[in-house]
Design a protein around this motif. Structure first.
Motif, PDB file in Angstrom:
ATOM      1  N   ALA A 132       0.822  -1.216   0.000  1.00  0.00           N
ATOM      2  CA  ALA A 132       0.000   0.000   0.000  1.00  0.00           C
ATOM      3  C   ALA A 132       0.852   1.260   0.000  1.00  0.00           C
ATOM      4  O   ALA A 132       1.930   1.307   0.611  1.00  0.00           O
ATOM      5  N   LYS A 133       0.325   2.273  -0.687  1.00  0.00           N
ATOM      6  CA  LYS A 133       0.931   3.601  -0.713  1.00  0.00           C
ATOM      7  C   LYS A 133      -0.100   4.601  -0.161  1.00  0.00           C
ATOM      8  O   LYS A 133      -1.281   4.286  -0.044  1.00  0.00           O
ATOM      9  N   LEU A 134       0.368   5.797   0.142  1.00  0.00           N
ATOM     10  CA  LEU A 134      -0.525   6.795   0.743  1.00  0.00           C
ATOM     11  C   LEU A 134      -1.740   7.091  -0.129  1.00  0.00           C
ATOM     12  O   LEU A 134      -2.834   7.320   0.388  1.00  0.00           O
ATOM     13  N   ASN A 135      -1.592   7.044  -1.449  1.00  0.00           N
ATOM     14  CA  ASN A 135      -2.743   7.355  -2.306  1.00  0.00           C
ATOM     15  C   ASN A 135      -3.772   6.226  -2.338  1.00  0.00           C
ATOM     16  O   ASN A 135      -4.804   6.349  -2.995  1.00  0.00           O
ATOM     17  N   ASP A 136      -3.537   5.133  -1.611  1.00  0.00           N
ATOM     18  CA  ASP A 136      -4.500   4.033  -1.508  1.00  0.00           C
ATOM     19  C   ASP A 136      -5.466   4.199  -0.326  1.00  0.00           C
ATOM     20  O   ASP A 136      -6.404   3.419  -0.183  1.00  0.00           O
ATOM     21  N   ILE A 137      -5.231   5.179   0.522  1.00  0.00           N
ATOM     22  CA  ILE A 137      -5.983   5.292   1.778  1.00  0.00           C
ATOM     23  C   ILE A 137      -7.491   5.359   1.560  1.00  0.00           C
ATOM     24  O   ILE A 137      -8.253   4.667   2.252  1.00  0.00           O
ATOM     25  N   ASP A 138      -7.961   6.148   0.603  1.00  0.00           N
ATOM     26  CA  ASP A 138      -9.414   6.263   0.396  1.00  0.00           C
ATOM     27  C   ASP A 138     -10.035   4.911   0.053  1.00  0.00           C
ATOM     28  O   ASP A 138     -11.102   4.567   0.555  1.00  0.00           O
ATOM     29  N   GLY A 139      -9.374   4.152  -0.801  1.00  0.00           N
ATOM     30  CA  GLY A 139      -9.893   2.835  -1.182  1.00  0.00           C
ATOM     31  C   GLY A 139      -9.871   1.850  -0.023  1.00  0.00           C
ATOM     32  O   GLY A 139     -10.779   1.021   0.115  1.00  0.00           O
ATOM     33  N   ILE A 140      -8.858   1.949   0.825  1.00  0.00           N
ATOM     34  CA  ILE A 140      -8.764   1.082   2.011  1.00  0.00           C
ATOM     35  C   ILE A 140      -9.913   1.401   2.965  1.00  0.00           C
ATOM     36  O   ILE A 140     -10.593   0.505   3.469  1.00  0.00           O
ATOM     37  N   LEU A 141     -10.144   2.689   3.198  1.00  0.00           N
ATOM     38  CA  LEU A 141     -11.231   3.106   4.096  1.00  0.00           C
ATOM     39  C   LEU A 141     -12.596   2.672   3.558  1.00  0.00           C
ATOM     40  O   LEU A 141     -13.457   2.242   4.324  1.00  0.00           O
ATOM     41  N   ALA A 142     -12.774   2.749   2.242  1.00  0.00           N
ATOM     42  CA  ALA A 142     -14.053   2.347   1.647  1.00  0.00           C
ATOM     43  C   ALA A 142     -14.300   0.855   1.866  1.00  0.00           C
ATOM     44  O   ALA A 142     -15.408   0.439   2.237  1.00  0.00           O
ATOM     45  N   LEU A 143     -13.272   0.028   1.664  1.00  0.00           N
ATOM     46  CA  LEU A 143     -13.418  -1.416   1.874  1.00  0.00           C
ATOM     47  C   LEU A 143     -13.661  -1.709   3.354  1.00  0.00           C
ATOM     48  O   LEU A 143     -14.539  -2.515   3.699  1.00  0.00           O
TER      49      LEU A 143
END
Length: 191
Positions: free
Chosen positions: A10-21
């Motif tokens: 994971a990279k910082l720009n993945d945070i929104d997708g992680i939170l959504a899941l």
């Protein structure tokens, strides 16, 4: 279905997708019927995700750049901010697994793992776990985790598909948990 899946650290720009899941499968957001398919119990904030990403301890599966699964793999120092993890580390002196002397130095907290419902039962857990294992085995020879005893799909996936070993159990906040261990030097059979 999983042929085109990309596995990534994971990279910082993945945070929104992680939170959504996370939001879709967080136990507090699910009905009793939905919980029967599996759930995650630990909600992560943006600062916490930023910290674990900085430690290269978050592993993703993506389908067309959409995050469909994650696995956390963090130090006990990171996870001790939640009381259940610090409680679990107090049990280490009484735990046995293979020839390991179980400590917070030679082990890490594996999980949570979350797989989008549409991708469960399709064989994704093994390559995602193996991807995480090859990255983390250099740092830690031993993985430990706990699973709520009511989360039967997760217990089955870990003991039957990934060959984790249940080594103990404990009670915390009126919930019952299994403690599981995995030798990180053992590759997962992808067959």
């Amino acid at each position: 279905m999983i042929e085109n899946i990309q596995l990534e650290v994971a990279k910082l720009n993945d945070i929104d997708g992680i939170l959504a899941l996370q939001e879709r499968y967080l136990v507090s957001n699910l009905s009793e019927e939905e919980k029967a398919s599996g759930f995650v119990t630990t909600p992560f904030s943006i600062p916490q995700l930023t910290e674990v990403i900085g430690q290269e301890g978050l592993f993703l599966a993506k389908d067309n750049n959409k995050i469909i699964a994650y696995i956390f793999a963090g130090s006990w120092n990171f996870f001790n901010q939640w009381p259940i993890f610090s409680h679990m580390t107090t049990l280490f002196p009484d735990l046995t697994f293979l020839d390991f002397d179980i400590t917070t130095i030679n082990s890490f907290q594996y999980g949570p793992i979350c797989i989008d419902k549409a991708y469960r039962g399709k064989g994704l857990i093994k390559p995602l776990f193996e991807f995480m294992r090859t990255h983390i085995a250099k740092r830690y020879p031993l993985a430990l985790t706990f699973i709520n005893k009511t989360n039967i799909p997760s217990t089955k996936a870990h003991t039957e598909k990934l060959k984790w070993t249940i080594i103990s159990d404990f009670q915390f906040n009126n919930n019952n948990y299994f403690i599981l261990a995995y030798d990180m030097n053992q590759p997962v059979s992808l067959g």
